[in-house]
Design a protein around this motif. Structure first.
Motif: not given
Length: 379
Positions: A174, A178, A355-356, A358
């Motif tokens: 991820d 990004h 921020s994701q 998680q």
């Protein structure tokens, strides 16, 4: 996608010899199994020492099963390297006993500088760490200043301090995706197999350092195909530090935590597992009615068909834990400057994960937090 797998320095003959010497030395230092009565006595003493010293035991999935069970029995943690560090940070204990390899102790210290971090044996190394010396890696980065430096958690504090990002084997995809979306070319270190896997999954422009894990690098696709033919119903679980040909045969590719999670979430009774044999203990505990087969690391003529075993992890013994608690030996020491520099890219990863959406914050309750790191697990 652009991958430049040979731009990083190839390990020299001298370095290979030194690494093999370290491996041989580690094998020579593996503690002998204790007789049952002696083991029980040592475990009882460790339990008392943990109370007396305001200490907690955090252990990796790859260490001796007795150590894993002792960590859980005393309110400690069994997990991957990031989970170990985060658990130690959140726990109220003033002393952390880290049963794993040296970079794991360093990671715990980076996040908990105010605490004492002890290890049963400071000579327990990691081939990825040894294969990525900080000075050589810094020179490689300096030669490509236009690239964002992303390093795997399996590195020294000094290498982390040189990086822009620290990642783990799941959240790495991820984060690299990004960075790729922002048009940033990347330097990746140190595991070439994991780097190549992430580059293929994301399409990112990556320069790969030529490191590898001595355990995962040895899995053999030809032998795995034969094992799959013998057990056609089995699901194949592969850590992405393994060679491409092995990853291609996997039903699930992921971090230690992800592979473990798959064993109790998938509707399957038999699994072939391509990672260190130590994880089979926790897999069998979670799913006692299921069958687990170690993926092959050698051919027909070999004396050991499935030898996925890290000798440095095996250096962790119960008597070593008892000794470090008794004498406060094996302490991880680090300057505040180095810790601060290494913490920045690690914190950047944690902020990204948050921020994701998680979940990455440990409550300190290992039972409640078991699934916490499934999406950000390290090696």
């Amino acid at each position: 996608m652009k991958i430049y797998p040979y731009d990083a320095p190839i390990m020299s003959t001298d370095a290979r010899i030194a690494t093999q010497m370290n491996i041989d030395y580690a094998r020579a230092k593996i503690p002998k199994d204790l007789p049952r009565a002696e083991r029980i006595a040592v475990e009882a003493n460790i339990k008392q020492l943990l109370k007396d010293k305001n200490a907690v035991l955090v252990a990796h999935y790859y260490v001796d099963p007795f150590i894993q069970d002792l960590a859980l029995a005393t309110g400690g943690c069994v997990g991957d390297s990031l989970e170990m560090a985060r658990f130690g940070q959140a726990h109220s204990a003033q002393t952390l006993v880290v049963a794993g390899v040296r970079f794991m102790g360093e990671s715990a210290k980076i996040l908990s500088m105010e605490k004492t971090v002890l290890m049963p044996d400071l000579e327990a190394e990691c081939s990825l760490d040894l294969g990525c010396p900080a000075d050589a890696f810094a020179a490689f980065c300096d030669a490509h200043p236009e690239r964002t430096v992303v390093v795997y958690a399996n590195t020294s504090a000094a290498v982390k301090a040189r990086a822009d990002w620290v990642v783990t084997s799941s959240v790495g995809i991820d984060i690299v995706r990004h960075l790729h979306a922002k048009g940033e070319p990347i330097i990746w270190g140190p595991d070439r197999h994991l780097g190549k896997y992430i580059a293929r999954e994301t399409g990112a422009d990556m320069l790969l350092w030529q490191g590898s894990c001595l355990v995962h690098n040895e899995f053999k696709a030809t032998e795995l195909i034969q094992l799959k033919e013998a057990y056609p119903e089995a699901k194949v679980l592969v850590h992405p530090e393994s060679p491409d040909s092995v990853v291609a045969l996997a039903d699930v590719v992921g971090s230690t935590s992800k592979l473990l999670q798959s064993t109790y979430e998938m509707d399957a009774d038999t699994f072939i597992v391509a990672t260190d044999l130590g994880i089979l203990h926790e897999m069998q505990k979670r799913s006692p009615t299921k069958h687990f087969l170690a993926a092959p690391t050698a051919g027909e003529s070999a004396s050991c068909k499935s030898c996925a075993f890290c000798p440095w992890m095996a250096m962790n013994g119960l008597q070593g834990i008892e000794h470090c608690l008794t004498h406060q030996s094996g302490e991880i020491l680090m300057t505040p400057e180095l810790a601060a520099a290494a913490r920045k890219p690690l914190q950047r990863m944690l902020d990204f994960a948050e921020s994701q959406k998680q979940r990455v914050a440990s409550s300190g309750d290992i039972i409640k937090d078991r699934s916490l790191f499934a999406n950000v697990g390290a090696a």
